[in-house]
Design an enzyme around this catalytic site. Structure first.
Site: not given
Length: 536
Positions: A276, A381
């Site tokens: 991430s 996300h």
């Protein structure tokens, strides 16, 4: 000189009559890195109050020149000892005579330094030990020697703190990957022990101190906050750091400190990747973002994602179940959550608005599926943060990005990053709302020849995930930091494992600007010497 704020001991709770909270002062009950930006040197007022006598006060300013610089003292609860030789028999002989002539505790750091400077990664038989004192070192030496005598050709690692390469040479590092953690790995005080011990790490925090945030606060004030005296106040500090706009640049700066230290030791990766937000740090490590651009991108990414989540409060939950079955269940239940991270064969992270996450967790309860809510501030996300992607792309369009000088693996594709800057910007911007395909990414790195994965940043999340992804396949996942363990002890364990693998490193760099301890075996005390202490 040491750039450390010294602690005041024996304070459990300040006297309320002091009204410290409403004053310019605070009580510093723990040693903390003394971080500053470039506006002025560090300055301190020191007062010595005499009881019934004279009071003395002096104002000090740090010396910033290079001439006549004195060595610093490094205080560590443990030390790293490294031995190498051509044969197991020679190594065993070294082990047997290592602490001969040392009495008491004098010379412990001296001996550690000597073993590191004498260590040769090119010699085939190698041993590392992390010990807290001579008695601990003696015990671990005896345990290692017994194990080596039983199987001198076999690579071995002991959970008590030693590693051995073996004479067979089957413990090779392969390619080395640096992995950079993302949000959820943060904790208050992360990286503090290394920032206090190494100028390489301290310099990163000083540079980050010049970052401007909308609140007017500085990054180090959030990561290394003023000590507080209640569980509620400590929980508030953790919650503040958990906020996206603080967590991302904080994790990035901590990771950069570790990276700076590794690079100065001469430890370099063959490829890099992140989880991430960690992908931003990976791009910096590969030369695509310079230091200034990295800080700015880390700050902006966190701010935009925080803004995008204000309309719909979001959350994330780790679910300990196989991805395929869980995906089918989520479709069947129609709770409105999405699979955000496919971290390994037994762990999936779901993401969505808070009410949807709570609904899914209720289903897990009824089905007997294990889950754990993650310490993040929104639904990464997922569609919740999708509004941040376009403005982030626009921001990146004005950021200089260069082609990486080593391979960078992308979360969203589980393959190599493009090398054209425009395509790199697009990949990084879109990653915000796309799933993290971490297991596939690790498998791709393994297929390319990576056998050693080093987590460069706070915590052990990625090292644990790598072990889960690769299972019994030959590999080694090393974390540089372990929450709850002193930062230097964690570092010694990591460097020891890398050294035993034969990874070359310039260990002398660990001792730069450190005041050298004399060899106590050469110290001949006069016959009439009397040791002076507080009791006499």
């Amino acid at each position: 000189h040491h750039k450390v704020l010294p602690p005041t001991i024996k304070v459990d709770q300040p006297n309320a009559k002091l009204e410290v909270e409403s004053s310019p002062f605070y009580i510093n009950t723990e040693a903390r890195p003394w971080v500053r930006n470039g506006d002025h040197p560090r300055r301190a007022g020191v007062s010595s109050f005499g009881f019934g006598g004279s009071n003395f006060h002096v104002t000090l300013e740090e010396y910033t020149g290079r001439e006549h610089a004195k060595g610093r003292f490094r205080v560590s609860p443990t030390e790293l000892f490294l031995l190498s030789s051509e044969t197991p028999e020679q190594l065993l002989a070294q082990c047997g005579g290592l602490i001969e002539g040392f009495n008491g505790e004098a010379g412990f750091q001296f001996l550690a330094r000597e073993t590191q400077l004498d260590f040769l990664s090119t010699e085939p038989v190698r041993l590392s030990i992390v010990a807290k004192d001579f008695e601990d070192l003696r015990t671990k030496l005896e345990g290692a020697m017994a194990a080596i005598q039983r199987a001198p050709e076999k690579a071995q690692r002991s959970p008590v703190g030693w590693s051995y390469s073996g004479s067979r040479g089957d413990d090779e590092p392969g390619q080395i990957a640096f992995l950079f953690p993302g949000q959820g790995s943060q904790y208050v005080g992360m990286g503090a022990d290394l920032a206090k011990a190494f100028a390489d790490v301290q310099a990163i925090w000083d540079e980050a101190a010049s970052l401007d945030f909308e609140s007017g606060r500085r990054l180090h004030e959030i990561v290394y906050p003023i000590p507080v005296f209640s569980e509620e106040a400590r929980a508030l500090q953790e919650a503040t750091l958990r906020a996206t706009e603080w967590a991302q640049p904080a994790i990035g700066t901590t990771s950069l400190g570790y990276l700076n230290l590794l690079v100065n030791l001469g430890i370099t990766p063959d490829c890099v990747g992140g989880h991430s937000f960690g992908e931003v740090t990976a791009l910096h490590a590969a030369g695509s973002l310079d230091r200034k651009a990295f800080f700015n991108v880390a700050r902006k990414r966190g701010e935009l994602m925080a803004e995008a989540s204000e309309m719909f409060p979001g959350a994330m939950t780790a679910v300990f179940h196989d991805a395929e079955t869980l995906t089918q269940l989520l479709i069947q239940w129609d709770t409105g959550v999405v699979v955000a991270n496919h971290n390994g064969p037994g762990q999936v992270v779901i993401s969505g608005i808070t009410s949807a996450i709570e609904s899914a967790e209720s289903r897990f309860e009824r089905e007997g599926i294990r889950y754990r809510r993650l310490p993040v501030s929104t639904a990464f996300h997922s569609p919740v943060v999708r509004p941040a992607a376009a403005p982030f792309q626009s921001y990146l369009d004005h950021i200089h990005m260069a082609s990486p000088w080593l391979p960078v693996y992308a979360n969203s594709t589980a393959s190599l990053y493009p090398t054209v800057p425009a395509a790199m910007r697009e990949t990084l911007a879109r990653q915000i709302a796309r799933p993290v395909r971490f297991e596939e990414q690790i498998e791709a790195m393994y297929a390319a020849g990576v056998r050693t994965f080093v987590e460069v940043g706070p915590g052990t999340v990625l090292a644990n995930l790598v072990n889960s992804c690769l299972g019994d396949q030959p590999h080694l996942a090393i974390a540089l930091d372990r929450k709850g363990q002193h930062g230097l002890t964690s570092l010694w364990h990591a460097l020891g494992q890398l050294a035993v693998l034969g990874v070359p490193m310039d260990l002398a760099r660990l001792w730069e600007n450190i005041a050298g301890e004399a060899d106590p075996r050469l110290d001949k005390a006069p016959k009439l010497a009397i040791e002076i202490s507080g009791v006499n």
